[in-house]
Design a protein around this motif. Structure first.
Motif, PDB file in Angstrom:
ATOM      1  N   ASP A 144     -30.979 -25.111  41.377  1.00  8.37           N
ATOM      2  CA  ASP A 144     -31.288 -25.755  42.664  1.00  8.37           C
ATOM      3  C   ASP A 144     -30.873 -27.219  42.667  1.00  8.37           C
ATOM      4  N   SER A 145     -30.968 -27.870  41.526  1.00  8.08           N
ATOM      5  CA  SER A 145     -30.687 -29.308  41.451  1.00  8.08           C
ATOM      6  C   SER A 145     -29.214 -29.646  41.668  1.00  8.08           C
ATOM      7  N   VAL A 146     -28.327 -28.650  41.577  1.00  7.95           N
ATOM      8  CA  VAL A 146     -26.900 -28.940  41.722  1.00  7.95           C
ATOM      9  C   VAL A 146     -26.255 -28.186  42.882  1.00  7.95           C
ATOM     10  N   LYS A 147     -27.011 -27.352  43.566  1.00 10.69           N
ATOM     11  CA  LYS A 147     -26.449 -26.591  44.687  1.00 10.69           C
ATOM     12  C   LYS A 147     -25.872 -27.521  45.740  1.00 10.69           C
ATOM     13  N   GLY A 148     -24.676 -27.184  46.200  1.00  9.77           N
ATOM     14  CA  GLY A 148     -24.009 -27.994  47.205  1.00  9.77           C
ATOM     15  C   GLY A 148     -23.226 -29.153  46.632  1.00  9.77           C
ATOM     16  N   ARG A 149     -23.399 -29.427  45.343  1.00  3.83           N
ATOM     17  CA  ARG A 149     -22.670 -30.543  44.702  1.00  3.83           C
ATOM     18  C   ARG A 149     -21.714 -30.056  43.620  1.00  3.83           C
ATOM     19  N   PHE A 150     -22.086 -29.017  42.904  1.00  2.00           N
ATOM     20  CA  PHE A 150     -21.271 -28.490  41.800  1.00  2.00           C
ATOM     21  C   PHE A 150     -20.652 -27.162  42.212  1.00  2.00           C
ATOM     22  N   THR A 151     -19.450 -26.915  41.692  1.00  4.56           N
ATOM     23  CA  THR A 151     -18.771 -25.645  41.937  1.00  4.56           C
ATOM     24  C   THR A 151     -18.173 -25.129  40.633  1.00  4.56           C
ATOM     25  N   ILE A 152     -18.482 -23.883  40.301  1.00  3.82           N
ATOM     26  CA  ILE A 152     -17.909 -23.252  39.120  1.00  3.82           C
ATOM     27  C   ILE A 152     -16.745 -22.361  39.546  1.00  3.82           C
ATOM     28  N   SER A 153     -15.699 -22.348  38.726  1.00  4.23           N
ATOM     29  CA  SER A 153     -14.553 -21.499  39.033  1.00  4.23           C
ATOM     30  C   SER A 153     -13.896 -21.061  37.733  1.00  4.23           C
ATOM     31  N   ARG A 154     -13.091 -20.009  37.840  1.00  3.82           N
ATOM     32  CA  ARG A 154     -12.465 -19.454  36.644  1.00  3.82           C
ATOM     33  C   ARG A 154     -10.991 -19.207  36.909  1.00  3.82           C
ATOM     34  N   ASP A 155     -10.163 -19.613  35.964  1.00  3.29           N
ATOM     35  CA  ASP A 155      -8.725 -19.356  36.021  1.00  3.29           C
ATOM     36  C   ASP A 155      -8.411 -18.353  34.922  1.00  3.29           C
ATOM     37  N   ASN A 156      -8.272 -17.087  35.293  1.00  8.68           N
ATOM     38  CA  ASN A 156      -8.063 -16.046  34.290  1.00  8.68           C
ATOM     39  C   ASN A 156      -6.734 -16.211  33.567  1.00  8.68           C
ATOM     40  N   ALA A 157      -5.725 -16.684  34.266  1.00  3.11           N
ATOM     41  CA  ALA A 157      -4.416 -16.868  33.634  1.00  3.11           C
ATOM     42  C   ALA A 157      -4.481 -17.906  32.519  1.00  3.11           C
ATOM     43  N   GLU A 158      -5.273 -18.946  32.743  1.00  2.00           N
ATOM     44  CA  GLU A 158      -5.422 -20.018  31.744  1.00  2.00           C
ATOM     45  C   GLU A 158      -6.595 -19.761  30.798  1.00  2.00           C
ATOM     46  N   ASN A 159      -7.369 -18.707  31.074  1.00  2.00           N
ATOM     47  CA  ASN A 159      -8.561 -18.404  30.271  1.00  2.00           C
ATOM     48  C   ASN A 159      -9.475 -19.627  30.192  1.00  2.00           C
ATOM     49  N   THR A 160      -9.671 -20.254  31.338  1.00  2.00           N
ATOM     50  CA  THR A 160     -10.430 -21.503  31.417  1.00  2.00           C
ATOM     51  C   THR A 160     -11.406 -21.423  32.579  1.00  2.00           C
ATOM     52  N   VAL A 161     -12.576 -21.997  32.372  1.00  2.85           N
ATOM     53  CA  VAL A 161     -13.581 -22.106  33.425  1.00  2.85           C
ATOM     54  C   VAL A 161     -13.809 -23.580  33.717  1.00  2.85           C
ATOM     55  N   TYR A 162     -13.987 -23.895  34.986  1.00  2.38           N
ATOM     56  CA  TYR A 162     -14.158 -25.276  35.415  1.00  2.38           C
ATOM     57  C   TYR A 162     -15.524 -25.476  36.056  1.00  2.38           C
ATOM     58  N   LEU A 163     -16.006 -26.700  35.970  1.00  2.00           N
ATOM     59  CA  LEU A 163     -17.194 -27.107  36.717  1.00  2.00           C
ATOM     60  C   LEU A 163     -16.840 -28.381  37.449  1.00  2.00           C
ATOM     61  N   GLN A 164     -16.636 -28.263  38.747  1.00  2.00           N
ATOM     62  CA  GLN A 164     -16.373 -29.423  39.589  1.00  2.00           C
ATOM     63  C   GLN A 164     -17.709 -30.020  39.987  1.00  2.00           C
ATOM     64  N   MET A 165     -17.896 -31.279  39.657  1.00  2.00           N
ATOM     65  CA  MET A 165     -19.159 -31.957  39.918  1.00  2.00           C
ATOM     66  C   MET A 165     -18.911 -33.114  40.870  1.00  2.00           C
ATOM     67  N   ASN A 166     -19.490 -33.033  42.054  1.00  2.00           N
ATOM     68  CA  ASN A 166     -19.361 -34.075  43.072  1.00  2.00           C
ATOM     69  C   ASN A 166     -20.710 -34.715  43.344  1.00  2.00           C
TER      70      ASN A 166
END
Length: 126
Positions: A62-84
């Motif tokens: 709840d503390s990060v909803k609307g500010r953080f976004t998780i995503s995954r790039d399967n080709a790069e085998n990498t997961v990201y956390l965008q923090m705004n």
């Protein structure tokens, strides 16, 4: 040897943004759950965001909803956390973790994971 490597941490002013990366070797992340966790000094490790193994659904504290976004790039085998819109209370060491068969919102629970990265420091301060 299974390995997760986080990067992208640093010092940022309140209101700023950072993007964390979690690169996996050996694992094929599209078959695994991925979680981002954080631990501030003197506090317990808490789940921030995750992608479940069952259907790829995403979950957020709840503390990060609307500010953080998780995503995954399967080709790069990498997961990201965008923090705004970062806040001083987001200051912590951030870890990524992965494991199989972590379904639904359980992917926010640290004890569901056996494989962890070394962590990256995020400091939000003016």
């Amino acid at each position: 040897q299974e390995q997760l490597v986080e990067s992208g941490g640093g010092l940022v002013q309140p209101g700023g943004s950072l993007r964390l990366s979690c690169a996996a070797s050996v694992f094929t992340l599209d078959y695994y759950a991925i979680g981002w966790f954080r631990q501030a000094p003197g506090k317990e490790r808490e789940g921030v965001s995750c992608i479940s193994s069952s259907d790829g659904s995403t979950y957020y504290a709840d503390s990060v909803k609307g500010r953080f976004t998780i995503s995954r790039d399967n080709a790069e085998n990498t997961v990201y956390l965008q923090m705004n819109s970062l806040k001083p209370e987001d200051t912590a060491v951030y870890y990524c973790a992965t494991d199989q068969w972590v379904e639904g919102g359980r992917c926010l629970l640290s004890y569901e994971y056996d494989y962890w990265g070394q962590g990256t420091q995020v400091t939000v301060s003016s």
